[in-house]
Enzyme design. Structure first.
Site, PDB file in Angstrom:
ATOM      1  N   GLU A   1      17.938   9.032  -0.310  1.00 43.53           N
ATOM      2  CA  GLU A   1      17.974   7.865  -0.902  1.00 43.53           C
ATOM      3  C   GLU A   1      17.959   7.749  -2.429  1.00 43.53           C
ATOM      4  O   GLU A   1      18.662   7.134  -3.144  1.00 43.53           O
ATOM      5  CB  GLU A   1      16.967   6.874  -0.287  1.00 43.53           C
TER       6      GLU A   1
ATOM      7  N   GLN B   1       6.029   3.243  11.095  1.00 41.49           N
ATOM      8  CA  GLN B   1       5.733   2.905  12.397  1.00 41.49           C
ATOM      9  C   GLN B   1       4.444   3.334  13.118  1.00 41.49           C
ATOM     10  O   GLN B   1       3.854   2.535  13.899  1.00 41.49           O
ATOM     11  CB  GLN B   1       6.939   2.822  13.207  1.00 41.49           C
TER      12      GLN B   1
ATOM     13  N   GLY C   1      -3.052   0.807   3.414  1.00 37.90           N
ATOM     14  CA  GLY C   1      -1.551   1.051   3.631  1.00 37.90           C
ATOM     15  C   GLY C   1      -1.325   0.546   4.990  1.00 37.90           C
ATOM     16  O   GLY C   1      -1.714  -0.647   5.159  1.00 37.90           O
ATOM     17  N   PHE C   2       0.006   0.870   5.570  1.00 36.85           N
ATOM     18  CA  PHE C   2       0.541   0.175   6.591  1.00 36.85           C
ATOM     19  C   PHE C   2      -0.683   0.164   7.782  1.00 36.85           C
ATOM     20  O   PHE C   2      -0.681  -0.789   8.716  1.00 36.85           O
ATOM     21  CB  PHE C   2       1.739   1.081   7.236  1.00 36.85           C
ATOM     22  N   GLY C   3      -1.230   1.386   7.994  1.00 34.77           N
ATOM     23  CA  GLY C   3      -2.111   1.379   9.237  1.00 34.77           C
ATOM     24  C   GLY C   3      -3.442   0.355   8.926  1.00 34.77           C
ATOM     25  O   GLY C   3      -3.931  -0.240   9.623  1.00 34.77           O
TER      26      GLY C   3
ATOM     27  N   ASP D   1      -0.807   8.476   8.671  1.00 35.36           N
ATOM     28  CA  ASP D   1      -0.024   9.526   8.370  1.00 35.36           C
ATOM     29  C   ASP D   1      -1.090  10.795   8.415  1.00 35.36           C
ATOM     30  O   ASP D   1      -0.883  11.861   8.578  1.00 35.36           O
ATOM     31  CB  ASP D   1       0.462   9.528   6.822  1.00 35.36           C
TER      32      ASP D   1
ATOM     33  N   GLY E   1      -8.457   2.661   3.218  1.00 36.75           N
ATOM     34  CA  GLY E   1      -6.834   2.591   3.046  1.00 36.75           C
ATOM     35  C   GLY E   1      -6.430   1.493   3.412  1.00 36.75           C
ATOM     36  O   GLY E   1      -6.557   1.156   4.551  1.00 36.75           O
TER      37      GLY E   1
END
Ligand SMILES: Cc1cc2nc3c(=O)[nH]c(=O)nc-3n(C[C@H](O)[C@H](O)[C@H](O)COP(=O)(O)OP(=O)(O)OC[C@H]3O[C@@H](n4cnc5c(N)ncnc54)[C@H](O)[C@@H]3O)c2cc1C
Length: 440
Positions: A184, A333, A27-29, A315, A25
């Protein structure tokens, strides 16, 4: 003395005397971890089913024509440029075999010394297959492009019918879920209704278009301060969004949305933003490793319980603490912070030094509802309105990966702000929806 696994030379990844860390993955992590492992004495293999990183917080702007998809995606290979002993492979991981320290993917098997699961999350329909089949999700760029096409196609279709009810249903948007994503998206759709539809469709009574946001709980933006939640609701109502609270959606057959109450909607566009669950992988999905929400139970070092060589971050990881008994919030975060710390901890682990436990630094929450309208809860400070909106924009630009992306997004925002426009309202890849059910 650590015994490293017998490495499989698959995917054309060379054998190395360094321990092999496989990250699933980007992603952010996963990206935060990869950056921390550069120039360390390890071989890193990053696998992702996409060759790009997705900046999910701005997906709703892609869905609503405010941004082009390329501006919120970043090539994962570019993240790794200049890093020695780093390999990226475009691969979907289908199974983990912890007994043999091996993973299975759609391009072959690969052994690991340490495995990091950073697969993020997927939409949770809570087992309702009817809703899953008919409603739209917004978890990836392809899904956002589908939604963008559907929104525009519904208006094109509405132009073609003389049937009053059918036309209303085609212009009726139902967003299920009143968290940041739902709020949003609702705000952006309301702005389209006000600023763009009357110009684009002068021969259609677009005043009849409706944007509904349906929230099961008794407030919008749960997890935010009551002040932010109330203000977000006020902002949405100012924009003409109908807010339904305490209403649980029970079904959607592609035409009719049913709820636990008497409320029923006829809609050709239902967007499901009511929940996510961990994107778990076969082999690591037994009941004893999974916490609620399909997340992997990890200790304070992000080690999956029972598997010292497997880590999970972001996540997908559920690190139950006193402050967060059900794990950290599934936002960017915790993923970024866990990725960074795990990078340091892996080096410590290899040097036989004690690892540092993870402590979450909650930087706050924010959501934008539209032009000059946002709510921010940051470290005890609560503010709403235009200042919050500027803070929201600055933070999102700051965390976007890539200078070009930041510039493109910034220029788009300035242009959209000055011109009251969203020029990416293009049906580039049509979404094939069956409109026949609206005919009767
Ligand atoms: C619409 C939307 C809006 C959001 N808004 C905000 C916001 O405003 N602020 C905020 O903080 N957070 C927001 N989030 C949440 C935030 O994006 C996530 O919490 C964050 O992305 C989690 O990071 P991660 O690294 O765990 O997973 P992700 O960033 O989701 O990355 C997971 C990666 O794993 C890859 N992958 C998954 N399964 C496999 C597999 N089997 N094989 C190979 N690759 C795989 C995926 O392709 C993906 O690249 C939003 C999310 C969405 C969907």
């Amino acid at each position: 003395m650590i015994n490293f696994a017998v490495k499989l030379k698959t995917m054309n990844i060379p054998l190395s005397s360094y321990p092999r860390i496989v990250i699933i993955g980007g992603g952010f992590g996963g990206v935060s971890l990869a950056k921390k492992l550069s120039k360390k004495e390890v071989q890193v293999v990053l696998l992702d089913k996409n060759n790009y990183h997705t900046f999910q917080p701005l997906l709703y702007q892609v869905s609503t024509g405010g941004l082009e998809p390329d501006s919120i995606a970043y090539p994962l290979r570019k993240v790794l440029i200049g890093y020695d002993n780093f390999y990226f492979r475009l691969a979907e991981v289908t199974e983990v075999d912890p007994g043999h320290k091996k993973i299975k993917t759609d391009i072959g098997d690969l052994s690991y010394d340490y495995l990091v699961v950073a697969t993020g999350s997927e939409t949770n329909f809570f087992g309702n297959t009817e809703i899953e089949h008919h409603a739209m999700s917004m978890k990836s760029i392809p899904q956002s492009l589908n939604l963008r096409s559907l929104i525009l196609e519904n208006f094109e279709q509405a132009l073609l019918t003389d049937d009053y009810h059918e036309r209303d249903a085609l212009m009726n948007f139902v967003i299920v879920g009143g968290g940041p994503t739902g709020v949003e998206l609702a705000g952006a759709l309301a702005e389209i209704k006000k600023g763009i539809l009357p110009k684009d469709y002068p021969d259609l009574d677009t005043r009849r278009a409706q944007i509904n946001i349906v929230q099961g709980g008794d407030c919008l933006l749960p997890g935010f301060s009551s002040q932010a939640s109330k203000k977000a609701e006020d902002f949405l109502e100012e924009l003409g969004v109908q807010v339904w609270k305490g209403v649980r959606v029970t079904g959607y057959d592609g035409k009719t949305v049913t709820t636990k109450t008497d409320l029923v909607f006829q809609s050709a566009a239902v967007i499901w933003a009511a929940g996510v669950k961990g994107a778990s992988i076969k082999g690591l999905d037994a009941a004893d490793v999974l916490a609620g929400g399909n997340r992997l139970k990890v200790n304070e070092f992000n080690q999956v319980i029972g598997y010292p060589e497997i880590f999970a971050i972001g996540d997908i990881a559920c690190m139950a603490t006193e402050d967060n008994p059900r794990g950290h919030p599934m936002v960017a975060q915790p993923a970024i912070q866990q990725g960074r710390l795990l990078g340091e901890n892996m080096v410590k682990l290899l040097e036989h030094k004690p690892m540092k436990p993870f402590v979450y630094n909650d930087k706050g929450s924010m959501a934008t509802i539209g032009r000059n309208k946002a709510v921010c809860d940051i470290k005890g400070y609560r503010f709403q309105g235009i200042f919050a909106w500027f803070v929201w924009m600055f933070v999102h630009l700051f965390f976007l990966i890539g200078f070009r992306n930041r510039m493109v997004v910034f220029i788009n925002w300035v242009y959209n702000y000055i011109r009251f426009d969203r020029e990416a309202r293009l049906i580039i890849r049509p979404y094939k929806r069956d409109y026949s059910q609206f005919k009767d």
